[in-house]
Design a protein around this motif. Sequence first.
Motif, PDB file in Angstrom:
ATOM      1  N   PHE A  71       0.913  15.955 -32.465  1.00 26.49           N
ATOM      2  CA  PHE A  71       0.391  14.585 -32.455  1.00 26.49           C
ATOM      3  C   PHE A  71       0.204  14.148 -31.007  1.00 26.49           C
ATOM      4  CE2 PHE A  71       4.949  14.837 -32.966  1.00 26.49           C
ATOM      5  CZ  PHE A  71       5.445  14.049 -31.938  1.00 26.49           C
ATOM      6  N   ASP A  72      -0.675  13.190 -30.818  1.00 24.60           N
ATOM      7  CA  ASP A  72      -0.995  12.700 -29.482  1.00 24.60           C
ATOM      8  C   ASP A  72      -0.025  11.599 -29.068  1.00 24.60           C
ATOM      9  OD1 ASP A  72      -3.247  14.371 -29.050  1.00 24.60           O
ATOM     10  OD2 ASP A  72      -4.446  13.068 -30.342  1.00 24.60           O
ATOM     11  N   THR A  73       0.342  11.626 -27.786  1.00 21.26           N
ATOM     12  CA  THR A  73       1.242  10.616 -27.219  1.00 21.26           C
ATOM     13  C   THR A  73       0.718  10.227 -25.838  1.00 21.26           C
ATOM     14  OG1 THR A  73       2.732  11.988 -25.880  1.00 21.26           O
ATOM     15  CG2 THR A  73       3.114  11.971 -28.281  1.00 21.26           C
ATOM     16  N   PRO A  74       1.264   9.182 -25.234  1.00 17.17           N
ATOM     17  CA  PRO A  74       0.842   8.817 -23.883  1.00 17.17           C
ATOM     18  C   PRO A  74       1.105   9.900 -22.839  1.00 17.17           C
ATOM     19  CG  PRO A  74       1.943   6.970 -24.935  1.00 17.17           C
ATOM     20  CD  PRO A  74       2.136   8.149 -25.833  1.00 17.17           C
ATOM     21  N   VAL A  75       1.974  10.873 -23.119  1.00 16.22           N
ATOM     22  CA  VAL A  75       2.291  11.914 -22.131  1.00 16.22           C
ATOM     23  C   VAL A  75       1.673  13.266 -22.502  1.00 16.22           C
ATOM     24  CG1 VAL A  75       4.416  10.762 -21.417  1.00 16.22           C
ATOM     25  CG2 VAL A  75       4.499  12.498 -23.234  1.00 16.22           C
ATOM     26  N   GLY A  76       0.877  13.316 -23.561  1.00 20.31           N
ATOM     27  CA  GLY A  76       0.248  14.575 -23.962  1.00 20.31           C
ATOM     28  C   GLY A  76       0.455  14.847 -25.441  1.00 20.31           C
ATOM     29  N   ARG A  77      -0.088  15.959 -25.890  1.00 18.69           N
ATOM     30  CA  ARG A  77       0.023  16.323 -27.303  1.00 18.69           C
ATOM     31  C   ARG A  77       1.329  17.090 -27.513  1.00 18.69           C
ATOM     32  NH1 ARG A  77      -3.043  15.917 -31.722  1.00 18.69           N
ATOM     33  NH2 ARG A  77      -3.035  17.567 -33.289  1.00 18.69           N
ATOM     34  N   ILE A  78       2.140  16.587 -28.432  1.00 21.64           N
ATOM     35  CA  ILE A  78       3.504  17.082 -28.634  1.00 21.64           C
ATOM     36  C   ILE A  78       3.670  17.617 -30.050  1.00 21.64           C
ATOM     37  CG2 ILE A  78       5.938  16.354 -28.830  1.00 21.64           C
ATOM     38  CD1 ILE A  78       5.481  14.393 -26.595  1.00 21.64           C
ATOM     39  N   GLY A  79       4.465  18.671 -30.173  1.00 21.87           N
ATOM     40  CA  GLY A  79       4.946  19.126 -31.468  1.00 21.87           C
ATOM     41  C   GLY A  79       6.458  19.114 -31.452  1.00 21.87           C
ATOM     42  N   MET A  80       7.083  18.940 -32.612  1.00 22.19           N
ATOM     43  CA  MET A  80       8.545  18.909 -32.675  1.00 22.19           C
ATOM     44  C   MET A  80       9.071  19.977 -33.629  1.00 22.19           C
ATOM     45  SD  MET A  80       9.646  14.868 -32.494  1.00 22.19           S
ATOM     46  CE  MET A  80       8.826  14.373 -34.016  1.00 22.19           C
ATOM     47  N   MET A  81      10.234  20.518 -33.283  1.00 23.95           N
ATOM     48  CA  MET A  81      11.006  21.402 -34.144  1.00 23.95           C
ATOM     49  C   MET A  81      12.449  20.891 -34.138  1.00 23.95           C
ATOM     50  SD  MET A  81       9.617  25.226 -33.096  1.00 23.95           S
ATOM     51  CE  MET A  81      10.372  25.226 -31.465  1.00 23.95           C
ATOM     52  N   ILE A  82      13.216  21.288 -35.152  1.00 27.00           N
ATOM     53  CA  ILE A  82      14.640  20.947 -35.200  1.00 27.00           C
ATOM     54  C   ILE A  82      15.440  22.242 -35.300  1.00 27.00           C
ATOM     55  CG2 ILE A  82      16.464  19.752 -36.460  1.00 27.00           C
ATOM     56  CD1 ILE A  82      14.384  17.710 -37.352  1.00 27.00           C
ATOM     57  N   ASP A  83      16.344  22.436 -34.393  1.00 29.90           N
ATOM     58  CA  ASP A  83      17.188  23.610 -34.124  1.00 29.90           C
ATOM     59  C   ASP A  83      16.759  24.912 -34.818  1.00 29.90           C
ATOM     60  OD1 ASP A  83      19.799  21.606 -35.459  1.00 29.90           O
ATOM     61  OD2 ASP A  83      18.687  23.029 -36.666  1.00 29.90           O
ATOM     62  N   TYR A  84      17.165  25.200 -36.045  1.00 33.21           N
ATOM     63  CA  TYR A  84      16.913  26.518 -36.639  1.00 33.21           C
ATOM     64  C   TYR A  84      15.426  26.834 -36.752  1.00 33.21           C
ATOM     65  CZ  TYR A  84      18.103  30.497 -39.731  1.00 33.21           C
ATOM     66  OH  TYR A  84      18.268  31.740 -40.284  1.00 33.21           O
ATOM     67  N   ASP A  85      14.581  25.805 -36.734  1.00 32.80           N
ATOM     68  CA  ASP A  85      13.128  26.042 -36.751  1.00 32.80           C
ATOM     69  C   ASP A  85      12.699  26.987 -35.640  1.00 32.80           C
ATOM     70  OD1 ASP A  85      12.458  24.406 -38.946  1.00 32.80           O
ATOM     71  OD2 ASP A  85      12.141  22.633 -37.696  1.00 32.80           O
ATOM     72  N   LYS A  86      13.370  26.899 -34.472  1.00 39.69           N
ATOM     73  CA  LYS A  86      12.888  27.685 -33.337  1.00 39.69           C
ATOM     74  C   LYS A  86      13.237  29.163 -33.455  1.00 39.69           C
ATOM     75  CE  LYS A  86      16.687  26.697 -30.068  1.00 39.69           C
ATOM     76  NZ  LYS A  86      16.976  25.979 -28.820  1.00 39.69           N
ATOM     77  N   THR A  87      14.057  29.522 -34.438  1.00 31.53           N
ATOM     78  CA  THR A  87      14.343  30.931 -34.691  1.00 31.53           C
ATOM     79  C   THR A  87      13.110  31.655 -35.236  1.00 31.53           C
ATOM     80  OG1 THR A  87      16.625  30.328 -35.207  1.00 31.53           O
ATOM     81  CG2 THR A  87      15.912  32.497 -35.929  1.00 31.53           C
ATOM     82  N   PHE A  88      12.174  30.907 -35.767  1.00 34.11           N
ATOM     83  CA  PHE A  88      11.005  31.474 -36.427  1.00 34.11           C
ATOM     84  C   PHE A  88       9.768  31.293 -35.533  1.00 34.11           C
ATOM     85  CE2 PHE A  88      14.181  30.298 -39.438  1.00 34.11           C
ATOM     86  CZ  PHE A  88      14.219  31.362 -40.324  1.00 34.11           C
ATOM     87  N   PRO A  89       9.215  32.389 -35.003  1.00 32.92           N
ATOM     88  CA  PRO A  89       8.082  32.277 -34.085  1.00 32.92           C
ATOM     89  C   PRO A  89       6.897  31.520 -34.669  1.00 32.92           C
ATOM     90  CG  PRO A  89       8.961  34.506 -34.056  1.00 32.92           C
ATOM     91  CD  PRO A  89       9.653  33.787 -35.181  1.00 32.92           C
ATOM     92  N   GLU A  90       6.748  31.579 -35.987  1.00 33.12           N
ATOM     93  CA  GLU A  90       5.605  30.924 -36.617  1.00 33.12           C
ATOM     94  C   GLU A  90       5.625  29.408 -36.422  1.00 33.12           C
ATOM     95  OE1 GLU A  90       6.782  34.562 -39.062  1.00 33.12           O
ATOM     96  OE2 GLU A  90       7.806  32.876 -38.101  1.00 33.12           O
ATOM     97  N   ALA A  91       6.809  28.829 -36.284  1.00 35.72           N
ATOM     98  CA  ALA A  91       6.916  27.380 -36.151  1.00 35.72           C
ATOM     99  C   ALA A  91       6.269  26.905 -34.847  1.00 35.72           C
ATOM    100  CB  ALA A  91       8.381  26.963 -36.209  1.00 35.72           C
ATOM    101  N   ALA A  92       6.712  27.463 -33.734  1.00 35.91           N
ATOM    102  CA  ALA A  92       6.137  27.084 -32.445  1.00 35.91           C
ATOM    103  C   ALA A  92       4.673  27.502 -32.350  1.00 35.91           C
ATOM    104  CB  ALA A  92       6.939  27.706 -31.310  1.00 35.91           C
ATOM    105  N   ARG A  93       4.317  28.626 -32.948  1.00 34.45           N
ATOM    106  CA  ARG A  93       2.925  29.069 -32.912  1.00 34.45           C
ATOM    107  C   ARG A  93       2.025  28.093 -33.666  1.00 34.45           C
ATOM    108  NH1 ARG A  93       0.763  33.854 -31.559  1.00 34.45           N
ATOM    109  NH2 ARG A  93       2.042  33.382 -29.735  1.00 34.45           N
ATOM    110  N   ALA A  94       2.500  27.602 -34.817  1.00 32.59           N
ATOM    111  CA  ALA A  94       1.709  26.634 -35.581  1.00 32.59           C
ATOM    112  C   ALA A  94       1.472  25.360 -34.775  1.00 32.59           C
ATOM    113  CB  ALA A  94       2.407  26.306 -36.903  1.00 32.59           C
ATOM    114  N   LEU A  95       2.496  24.911 -34.062  1.00 29.77           N
ATOM    115  CA  LEU A  95       2.345  23.713 -33.245  1.00 29.77           C
ATOM    116  C   LEU A  95       1.376  23.951 -32.087  1.00 29.77           C
ATOM    117  CD1 LEU A  95       6.067  22.563 -33.151  1.00 29.77           C
ATOM    118  CD2 LEU A  95       4.187  21.450 -34.375  1.00 29.77           C
TER     119      LEU A  95
END
Length: 271
Positions: A132-156
């Motif tokens: 999503f767009d913010t005043p500081v740039g386009r941001i994606g969010m994950m919550i802890d265990y999400d980052k264990t899965f490469p697909e999560a950050a790749r989708a963002l």
Amino acid sequence: MLKIGAVAAGFTRDLEFDLSRVEALIRHGRREEIQLLVLPDAALGGYLTDLNEPDLDDLPPALDPDDPLIAKVIAMAGEMVVCFGFCEAAGPYRYNTALCVTGDGVLGKHRKVHQPRGEQAIYAAGNEFAAFDTPVGRIGMMIDYDKTFPEAARALSLDGADLIACLCAWPTSITNRAPRMNEDRQSRLFDLYDRSRAAENQVVLVSSNLTGSIGSMRFLGQSKVVGPGGDIVARTWSKAGIATAEVDVHAEIDNARRVLHHLDERRPEAY
């Protein structure tokens, strides 16, 4: 240049205490001219007491997104972009949720998708990763265990995120805890995932985490800002604090992708 703060701090079941701590962190961030402040998961109400057998009589308080406490955090944020986590009440369900806000309101929301054992008995799972767009740039969010899965950050990243905020309640190992925190296998994995997700996608990753203990859970801290080459540019180690870094996000990403552009060079048809 964007000034980023990744928070390492402890939070409790006492919502008024947590709110005062959030206020103090935002106030400190404003003094330091931080523009993006990422608080940990469970910043309002704390995390579970155990992942093997969560104490059903001591769960984080569930808050409706329209709860006055949420509105107070939004008002505190003012011109700053602030990400924070809480237990969301949604009808009969609970979600482990992150919000990204400014004083103007909610910019983005993420419900934790991937759940370790223990969470599944308490929280319903989210079902999407969206930037999503913010005043500081386009941001994606994950919550802890999400980052264990490469697909999560790749989708963002494929959704255009230049910044990924990963809000964590990441503990030391619950099966084989090391005597020294920096020797714990979860300490190594926490850093490995942060650096890998940033480098794989050539984005800036902001990783916040809880500190201290609740029940049998002992949290690692180790909040950090990671550049698009996987380099840690600021970190807190295990103690409470704010890892602060000034990053020219677009210049750093452009430089990282100048020769090798991972997103453009994917071969989805082969996967």
